[in-house]
Design a protein around this motif. Structure first.
Motif, PDB file in Angstrom:
ATOM      1  N   VAL A  22       0.831  -1.206   0.000  1.00 18.09           N
ATOM      2  CA  VAL A  22       0.000   0.000   0.000  1.00 18.09           C
ATOM      3  C   VAL A  22       0.866   1.257   0.000  1.00 18.09           C
ATOM      4  CG1 VAL A  22      -1.635   1.345   1.385  1.00 18.09           C
ATOM      5  CG2 VAL A  22      -2.026  -1.089   1.026  1.00 18.09           C
ATOM      6  N   LEU A  23       1.904   1.287   0.820  1.00 20.03           N
ATOM      7  CA  LEU A  23       2.756   2.481   0.891  1.00 20.03           C
ATOM      8  C   LEU A  23       3.511   2.742  -0.407  1.00 20.03           C
ATOM      9  CD1 LEU A  23       4.278   2.349   4.489  1.00 20.03           C
ATOM     10  CD2 LEU A  23       2.553   3.924   3.607  1.00 20.03           C
ATOM     11  N   VAL A  24       4.058   1.694  -0.999  1.00 26.53           N
ATOM     12  CA  VAL A  24       4.877   1.881  -2.194  1.00 26.53           C
ATOM     13  C   VAL A  24       4.014   2.055  -3.445  1.00 26.53           C
ATOM     14  CG1 VAL A  24       6.582   0.794  -3.710  1.00 26.53           C
ATOM     15  CG2 VAL A  24       6.851   0.667  -1.232  1.00 26.53           C
ATOM     16  N   PHE A  25       3.146   1.075  -3.720  1.00 23.19           N
ATOM     17  CA  PHE A  25       2.401   1.088  -4.978  1.00 23.19           C
ATOM     18  C   PHE A  25       1.151   1.960  -4.921  1.00 23.19           C
ATOM     19  CE2 PHE A  25       4.794  -2.918  -5.143  1.00 23.19           C
ATOM     20  CZ  PHE A  25       5.550  -2.643  -6.270  1.00 23.19           C
ATOM     21  N   GLY A  26       0.670   2.294  -3.735  1.00 19.84           N
ATOM     22  CA  GLY A  26      -0.478   3.179  -3.609  1.00 19.84           C
ATOM     23  C   GLY A  26      -0.085   4.644  -3.555  1.00 19.84           C
ATOM     24  N   SER A  27       1.207   4.904  -3.564  1.00 19.37           N
ATOM     25  CA  SER A  27       1.680   6.288  -3.457  1.00 19.37           C
ATOM     26  C   SER A  27       1.365   7.073  -4.727  1.00 19.37           C
ATOM     27  CB  SER A  27       3.190   6.316  -3.207  1.00 19.37           C
ATOM     28  OG  SER A  27       3.882   5.916  -4.373  1.00 19.37           O
ATOM     29  N   PRO A  28       1.196   8.377  -4.592  1.00 18.37           N
ATOM     30  CA  PRO A  28       0.931   9.206  -5.774  1.00 18.37           C
ATOM     31  C   PRO A  28       2.070   9.151  -6.788  1.00 18.37           C
ATOM     32  CG  PRO A  28       0.661  10.482  -3.747  1.00 18.37           C
ATOM     33  CD  PRO A  28       1.171   9.136  -3.359  1.00 18.37           C
ATOM     34  N   TRP A  29       3.291   9.004  -6.307  1.00 19.11           N
ATOM     35  CA  TRP A  29       4.448   8.975  -7.203  1.00 19.11           C
ATOM     36  C   TRP A  29       4.428   7.724  -8.082  1.00 19.11           C
ATOM     37  CZ3 TRP A  29       4.869   9.659  -1.883  1.00 19.11           C
ATOM     38  CH2 TRP A  29       4.926  10.998  -1.502  1.00 19.11           C
ATOM     39  N   TYR A  30       4.125   6.576  -7.507  1.00 23.15           N
ATOM     40  CA  TYR A  30       4.054   5.348  -8.294  1.00 23.15           C
ATOM     41  C   TYR A  30       2.892   5.427  -9.281  1.00 23.15           C
ATOM     42  CZ  TYR A  30       3.230   0.690  -9.941  1.00 23.15           C
ATOM     43  OH  TYR A  30       3.016  -0.366 -10.773  1.00 23.15           O
ATOM     44  N   ARG A  31       1.726   5.871  -8.813  1.00 27.29           N
ATOM     45  CA  ARG A  31       0.562   5.926  -9.692  1.00 27.29           C
ATOM     46  C   ARG A  31       0.801   6.881 -10.858  1.00 27.29           C
ATOM     47  NH1 ARG A  31      -1.932   7.122  -5.150  1.00 27.29           N
ATOM     48  NH2 ARG A  31      -2.972   8.900  -6.094  1.00 27.29           N
ATOM     49  N   ASP A  32       1.457   8.010 -10.608  1.00 23.79           N
ATOM     50  CA  ASP A  32       1.790   8.936 -11.699  1.00 23.79           C
ATOM     51  C   ASP A  32       2.745   8.280 -12.686  1.00 23.79           C
ATOM     52  OD1 ASP A  32       0.187  10.869 -10.566  1.00 23.79           O
ATOM     53  OD2 ASP A  32       1.859  11.991  -9.666  1.00 23.79           O
ATOM     54  N   TRP A  33       3.742   7.573 -12.160  1.00 20.46           N
ATOM     55  CA  TRP A  33       4.673   6.870 -13.033  1.00 20.46           C
ATOM     56  C   TRP A  33       3.953   5.826 -13.885  1.00 20.46           C
ATOM     57  CZ3 TRP A  33       5.692   1.713 -13.488  1.00 20.46           C
ATOM     58  CH2 TRP A  33       6.719   1.374 -14.369  1.00 20.46           C
ATOM     59  N   ALA A  34       3.092   5.044 -13.261  1.00 17.03           N
ATOM     60  CA  ALA A  34       2.362   3.997 -13.990  1.00 17.03           C
ATOM     61  C   ALA A  34       1.455   4.605 -15.054  1.00 17.03           C
ATOM     62  CB  ALA A  34       1.558   3.137 -13.015  1.00 17.03           C
ATOM     63  N   ALA A  35       0.812   5.710 -14.741  1.00 13.69           N
ATOM     64  CA  ALA A  35      -0.075   6.357 -15.711  1.00 13.69           C
ATOM     65  C   ALA A  35       0.701   6.904 -16.905  1.00 13.69           C
ATOM     66  CB  ALA A  35      -0.864   7.475 -15.043  1.00 13.69           C
ATOM     67  N   PHE A  47      -1.638  -4.562 -15.167  1.00 12.06           N
ATOM     68  CA  PHE A  47      -1.217  -5.036 -13.844  1.00 12.06           C
ATOM     69  C   PHE A  47      -0.472  -3.946 -13.081  1.00 12.06           C
ATOM     70  CE2 PHE A  47       1.783  -7.124 -10.948  1.00 12.06           C
ATOM     71  CZ  PHE A  47       0.880  -7.790 -10.133  1.00 12.06           C
ATOM     72  N   LEU A  48       0.433  -3.242 -13.747  1.00 16.94           N
ATOM     73  CA  LEU A  48       1.186  -2.183 -13.074  1.00 16.94           C
ATOM     74  C   LEU A  48       0.268  -1.063 -12.599  1.00 16.94           C
ATOM     75  CD1 LEU A  48       4.387  -2.014 -15.297  1.00 16.94           C
ATOM     76  CD2 LEU A  48       4.203  -2.868 -12.945  1.00 16.94           C
ATOM     77  N   ARG A  49      -0.785  -0.787 -13.335  1.00 16.55           N
ATOM     78  CA  ARG A  49      -1.756   0.212 -12.889  1.00 16.55           C
ATOM     79  C   ARG A  49      -2.627  -0.332 -11.758  1.00 16.55           C
ATOM     80  NH1 ARG A  49      -3.493   4.234 -17.392  1.00 16.55           N
ATOM     81  NH2 ARG A  49      -1.544   4.441 -18.503  1.00 16.55           N
ATOM     82  N   LEU A  50      -2.941  -1.620 -11.818  1.00 16.29           N
ATOM     83  CA  LEU A  50      -3.741  -2.249 -10.765  1.00 16.29           C
ATOM     84  C   LEU A  50      -3.024  -2.206  -9.419  1.00 16.29           C
ATOM     85  CD1 LEU A  50      -6.312  -3.963 -10.079  1.00 16.29           C
ATOM     86  CD2 LEU A  50      -4.875  -5.971 -10.490  1.00 16.29           C
ATOM     87  N   LEU A  51      -1.699  -2.307  -9.431  1.00 16.53           N
ATOM     88  CA  LEU A  51      -0.928  -2.267  -8.182  1.00 16.53           C
ATOM     89  C   LEU A  51      -1.196  -0.993  -7.380  1.00 16.53           C
ATOM     90  CD1 LEU A  51       2.545  -3.670  -9.266  1.00 16.53           C
ATOM     91  CD2 LEU A  51       0.968  -4.688  -7.627  1.00 16.53           C
ATOM     92  N   GLY A  52      -1.593   0.069  -8.039  1.00 12.81           N
ATOM     93  CA  GLY A  52      -1.853   1.335  -7.360  1.00 12.81           C
ATOM     94  C   GLY A  52      -3.275   1.488  -6.844  1.00 12.81           C
ATOM     95  N   TRP A  53      -4.067   0.412  -6.862  1.00 11.28           N
ATOM     96  CA  TRP A  53      -5.481   0.523  -6.463  1.00 11.28           C
ATOM     97  C   TRP A  53      -5.702   1.027  -5.039  1.00 11.28           C
ATOM     98  CZ3 TRP A  53      -8.244  -2.062  -2.679  1.00 11.28           C
ATOM     99  CH2 TRP A  53      -9.622  -1.811  -2.673  1.00 11.28           C
ATOM    100  N   PRO A  54      -5.029   0.489  -4.007  1.00 11.77           N
ATOM    101  CA  PRO A  54      -5.329   1.019  -2.665  1.00 11.77           C
ATOM    102  C   PRO A  54      -4.589   2.333  -2.441  1.00 11.77           C
ATOM    103  CG  PRO A  54      -3.726  -0.714  -2.455  1.00 11.77           C
ATOM    104  CD  PRO A  54      -4.091  -0.614  -3.914  1.00 11.77           C
ATOM    105  N   SER A  55      -4.945   3.311  -3.241  1.00  9.33           N
ATOM    106  CA  SER A  55      -4.181   4.551  -3.279  1.00  9.33           C
ATOM    107  C   SER A  55      -4.393   5.420  -2.054  1.00  9.33           C
ATOM    108  CB  SER A  55      -4.568   5.342  -4.529  1.00  9.33           C
ATOM    109  OG  SER A  55      -5.952   5.623  -4.500  1.00  9.33           O
ATOM    110  N   TRP A  56      -3.408   6.223  -1.821  1.00 11.62           N
ATOM    111  CA  TRP A  56      -3.487   7.250  -0.790  1.00 11.62           C
ATOM    112  C   TRP A  56      -2.863   8.495  -1.388  1.00 11.62           C
ATOM    113  CZ3 TRP A  56       1.250   9.193   0.507  1.00 11.62           C
ATOM    114  CH2 TRP A  56       2.351   8.367   0.254  1.00 11.62           C
ATOM    115  N   TYR A  57      -3.367   9.604  -1.001  1.00 11.93           N
ATOM    116  CA  TYR A  57      -2.809  10.864  -1.492  1.00 11.93           C
ATOM    117  C   TYR A  57      -3.293  12.019  -0.645  1.00 11.93           C
ATOM    118  CZ  TYR A  57      -7.396  11.610  -3.598  1.00 11.93           C
ATOM    119  OH  TYR A  57      -8.742  11.771  -3.793  1.00 11.93           O
ATOM    120  N   ILE A  58      -2.557  13.087  -0.771  1.00 12.95           N
ATOM    121  CA  ILE A  58      -2.955  14.349  -0.160  1.00 12.95           C
ATOM    122  C   ILE A  58      -2.767  15.402  -1.242  1.00 12.95           C
ATOM    123  CG2 ILE A  58      -2.456  16.052   1.602  1.00 12.95           C
ATOM    124  CD1 ILE A  58      -1.458  13.742   3.356  1.00 12.95           C
ATOM    125  N   ASP A  59      -3.884  15.924  -1.721  1.00 18.19           N
ATOM    126  CA  ASP A  59      -3.870  16.914  -2.786  1.00 18.19           C
ATOM    127  C   ASP A  59      -4.727  18.091  -2.348  1.00 18.19           C
ATOM    128  OD1 ASP A  59      -3.688  18.302  -5.129  1.00 18.19           O
ATOM    129  OD2 ASP A  59      -4.747  16.828  -6.349  1.00 18.19           O
TER     130      ASP A  59
END
Length: 164
Positions: A22-35, A47-59
């Motif tokens: 959750v911390l690594v793949f749910g991070s905004p940085w990973y999700r931006d990279w995957a996108a 699959f790489l985008r799916l890894l970011g599903w339990p996302s967390w962010y502060i925007d």
């Protein structure tokens, strides 16, 4: 050599693995990279985008409610993983540590935790509907099916209680 199975508890190891996922793949940085760097039309990109599903962010552009709901889903994935790993009896009933039942108990715990986390967080959205709750639970369970085998591998061979 790393700490042996004598010191590793299945619920503790699985919960730690869930937290890292959750911390690594749910991070905004990973999700931006995957996108930016994957193609959702390919299996690897999906699959790489799916890894970011339990996302967390502060925007700062999002409402506080949206931020809390997103972060709550990620938190619930970890908390419910710990709960289900503790409650699922598959590896407790196994005759020896490291059996396939322990693997499936860890995998199943992650599937359940992701599905329930998605279902529960949907209740906190504005105007939640039954259809939206079912869709959310389905997306959580999909994530759990394709990523939960990692939790199953981590819990494999771990002890269940305080005795070894």
């Amino acid at each position: 050599m790393a700490l042996g199975n004598k010191y590793k508890s299945a619920p503790g190891a699985g919960t730690a693995a869930a937290l890292i996922l959750v911390l690594v793949f749910g991070s905004p940085w990973y999700r931006d990279w995957a996108a930016d760097n994957t193609n959702p039309a390919t299996a690897g990109g999906w699959f790489l985008r799916l890894l970011g599903w339990p996302s967390w962010y502060i925007d700062s552009g999002d409402s506080l409610r949206e931020i809390v709901v997103q972060d709550l889903r990620a938190i619930l994935v970890v908390v419910l993983t710990a709960l289900f790993l503790f409650l699922l009896p598959g590896s407790q009933l196994a005759r020896a540590r490291g059996t396939i039942s322990q693997f499936f108990a860890g995998w199943g715990a992650y599937i359940f935790s992701c599905g329930f986390a998605a279902l529960l967080t949907t209740l906190f959205l504005a105007n939640p509907t039954l259809l939206r709750a079912f869709e959310s639970a389905g997306s959580g369970a999909t994530y759990g099916i394709f990523v939960g085998w990692l939790i199953g591998l981590v819990t494999l061979g771990g002890r269940r209680g305080t005795r070894s």
